[in-house]
Design a protein around this motif. Structure first.
Motif, PDB file in Angstrom:
ATOM      1  N   ARG A  61       0.953  -1.187  -0.134  1.00 58.35           N
ATOM      2  CA  ARG A  61       0.006  -0.073  -0.140  1.00 58.35           C
ATOM      3  C   ARG A  61       0.854   1.338  -0.067  1.00 58.35           C
ATOM      4  NH1 ARG A  61      -3.525  -3.281   2.499  1.00 58.35           N
ATOM      5  NH2 ARG A  61      -5.595  -3.108   1.454  1.00 58.35           N
ATOM      6  N   ASP A  91      -4.322  -8.694  -0.258  1.00 57.58           N
ATOM      7  CA  ASP A  91      -5.571  -8.148  -0.695  1.00 57.58           C
ATOM      8  C   ASP A  91      -6.158  -9.527  -1.596  1.00 57.58           C
ATOM      9  OD1 ASP A  91      -5.676  -5.726  -0.107  1.00 57.58           O
ATOM     10  OD2 ASP A  91      -4.394  -5.143  -1.542  1.00 57.58           O
ATOM     11  N   ASP A 173     -16.952  -2.633   2.297  1.00 55.84           N
ATOM     12  CA  ASP A 173     -15.773  -1.668   1.451  1.00 55.84           C
ATOM     13  C   ASP A 173     -14.728  -2.444   1.011  1.00 55.84           C
ATOM     14  OD1 ASP A 173     -17.672   0.669   2.015  1.00 55.84           O
ATOM     15  OD2 ASP A 173     -16.385   1.272   3.732  1.00 55.84           O
ATOM     16  N   GLU A 176     -14.959  -4.771  -1.946  1.00 54.58           N
ATOM     17  CA  GLU A 176     -15.132  -3.921  -3.057  1.00 54.58           C
ATOM     18  C   GLU A 176     -13.709  -3.341  -3.706  1.00 54.58           C
ATOM     19  OE1 GLU A 176     -17.305   0.310  -3.381  1.00 54.58           O
ATOM     20  OE2 GLU A 176     -18.729  -1.230  -2.870  1.00 54.58           O
ATOM     21  N   HIS A 177     -13.085  -2.775  -2.575  1.00 56.02           N
ATOM     22  CA  HIS A 177     -11.748  -2.180  -2.950  1.00 56.02           C
ATOM     23  C   HIS A 177     -10.881  -3.464  -3.073  1.00 56.02           C
ATOM     24  CE1 HIS A 177     -12.011   2.117  -2.007  1.00 56.02           C
ATOM     25  NE2 HIS A 177     -13.013   1.671  -1.202  1.00 56.02           N
ATOM     26  N   THR A 178     -10.728  -4.572  -2.454  1.00 53.92           N
ATOM     27  CA  THR A 178      -9.671  -5.777  -2.792  1.00 53.92           C
ATOM     28  C   THR A 178     -10.091  -6.193  -4.155  1.00 53.92           C
ATOM     29  OG1 THR A 178     -11.057  -7.216  -1.357  1.00 53.92           O
ATOM     30  CG2 THR A 178      -9.006  -6.353  -0.462  1.00 53.92           C
ATOM     31  N   ARG A 181      -8.401  -3.793  -6.306  1.00 50.85           N
ATOM     32  CA  ARG A 181      -7.000  -3.926  -6.306  1.00 50.85           C
ATOM     33  C   ARG A 181      -6.407  -5.361  -7.048  1.00 50.85           C
ATOM     34  NH1 ARG A 181      -3.695  -1.246  -2.781  1.00 50.85           N
ATOM     35  NH2 ARG A 181      -2.779  -3.253  -1.809  1.00 50.85           N
ATOM     36  N   ARG A 189      -1.936   0.520 -10.169  1.00 57.30           N
ATOM     37  CA  ARG A 189      -2.695   0.535  -8.831  1.00 57.30           C
ATOM     38  C   ARG A 189      -2.448   2.038  -8.162  1.00 57.30           C
ATOM     39  NH1 ARG A 189      -1.365  -4.293  -5.087  1.00 57.30           N
ATOM     40  NH2 ARG A 189      -2.479  -5.956  -6.121  1.00 57.30           N
ATOM     41  N   THR A 192      -5.144   4.146  -9.757  1.00 57.29           N
ATOM     42  CA  THR A 192      -6.202   3.875  -8.983  1.00 57.29           C
ATOM     43  C   THR A 192      -6.261   4.564  -7.913  1.00 57.29           C
ATOM     44  OG1 THR A 192      -6.017   1.710 -10.142  1.00 57.29           O
ATOM     45  CG2 THR A 192      -7.683   1.940  -8.397  1.00 57.29           C
ATOM     46  N   TYR A 193      -5.125   4.745  -6.968  1.00 56.75           N
ATOM     47  CA  TYR A 193      -5.456   5.211  -5.692  1.00 56.75           C
ATOM     48  C   TYR A 193      -5.368   6.519  -6.093  1.00 56.75           C
ATOM     49  CZ  TYR A 193      -3.068   1.415  -3.155  1.00 56.75           C
ATOM     50  OH  TYR A 193      -2.836   0.071  -2.848  1.00 56.75           O
ATOM     51  N   GLU A 196      -9.199   7.711  -6.525  1.00 62.24           N
ATOM     52  CA  GLU A 196      -9.988   7.366  -5.177  1.00 62.24           C
ATOM     53  C   GLU A 196     -10.066   8.474  -4.063  1.00 62.24           C
ATOM     54  OE1 GLU A 196      -8.950   3.566  -3.944  1.00 62.24           O
ATOM     55  OE2 GLU A 196      -9.876   2.371  -5.791  1.00 62.24           O
ATOM     56  N   LEU A 200      -8.536   3.467   1.159  1.00 64.22           N
ATOM     57  CA  LEU A 200      -7.971   2.203   0.989  1.00 64.22           C
ATOM     58  C   LEU A 200      -6.916   2.214  -0.316  1.00 64.22           C
ATOM     59  CD1 LEU A 200     -11.067  -0.354   1.306  1.00 64.22           C
ATOM     60  CD2 LEU A 200      -8.819  -0.352   2.615  1.00 64.22           C
TER      61      LEU A 200
END
Ligand SMILES: [Zn+2]
Length: 200
Positions: A61, A91, A173, A176-178, A181, A189, A192-193, A196, A200
């Motif tokens: 992360r 994840d 949540d 959804e997020h995992t 990912r 990623r 993506t981060y 968002e 997460l």
């Protein structure tokens, strides 16, 4: 004075003053499961923040936090300072275990900034008799901090950490997020981060 092995072998047997249970080492064999945890794998997972299921690092992360999914039968969220012998989860494995209804009923998740070494879970022996001291509430192990005077008389079976900087994560949540990912390779990623708003 402490308990020890007649043929004790350095850090293979003793870490931070605690004597560790000896377990057969068979890399690649078996899988960690709640209640049937391999002591060495558990300790390595805690020391290096590896996934409790697949053994891969859980530190990818951008904010360096680790995902913990702990047993919480009463639905209580993971609290700051909480102690646990359950290593973090990656994840991919989080997504997999979220497919089990029991996890939704009995687990709580949190993103954790810092998991500091706290002590061990193990079997405490009475110095006078060298007999095991029964643990409280019939638990298999007693939690013993690294500064506890009972540490030299404890056979360590699990590494225990204290979780700090905990942010509770709703399991919906998390699912959804995992999923998001797990679908993107690491190089994608970052974008993506950035897109968002969530943490997460
Ligand atoms: Zn994993």
């Amino acid at each position: 004075m402490s308990i020890g092995y007649a043929d004790e072998y350095g850090i293979a047997d003793r870490r931070r003053g605690a004597l560790w249970i000896r377990v057969p080492v068979k890399p690649g064999a078996g899988a960690p499961l709640q209640g049937r945890v391999h002591a060495l794998r558990q300790r390595q997972a805690m020391n290096y923040m590896l996934c409790q299921f697949c053994g891969r690092p859980t530190d990818d992360r951008p904010d360096g936090r680790h995902l913990f999914l702990l047993h919480a039968a009463n639905g209580k969220p993971i609290a700051d300072g909480e102690r646990t012998a359950t290593p973090p989860v990656c994840d991919g494995c989080a997504l997999e275990v979220l497919g089990r209804p029991v996890v939704w009923r009995e687990c709580a998740a949190a993103l954790v900034e810092d998991a500091t070494a706290w002590g061990v879970a193990g079997i405490v022996y009475a110095p006078e008799t060298l007999r095991p001291v029964p643990s409280e509430r019939g638990e298999p192990f007693t939690l013993v901090a690294y500064d506890d005077p009972r540490l030299p008389w404890t056979l360590a079976c699990r590494e225990v950490v204290a979780l700090h900087g905990c942010t509770a994560v709703d399991l919906h949540d998390l699912a959804e997020h995992t999923t998001a990912r797990a679908l993107y390779p690491p190089c994608q990623r970052i974008n993506t981060y950035r897109n968002e708003k969530g943490s997460l």
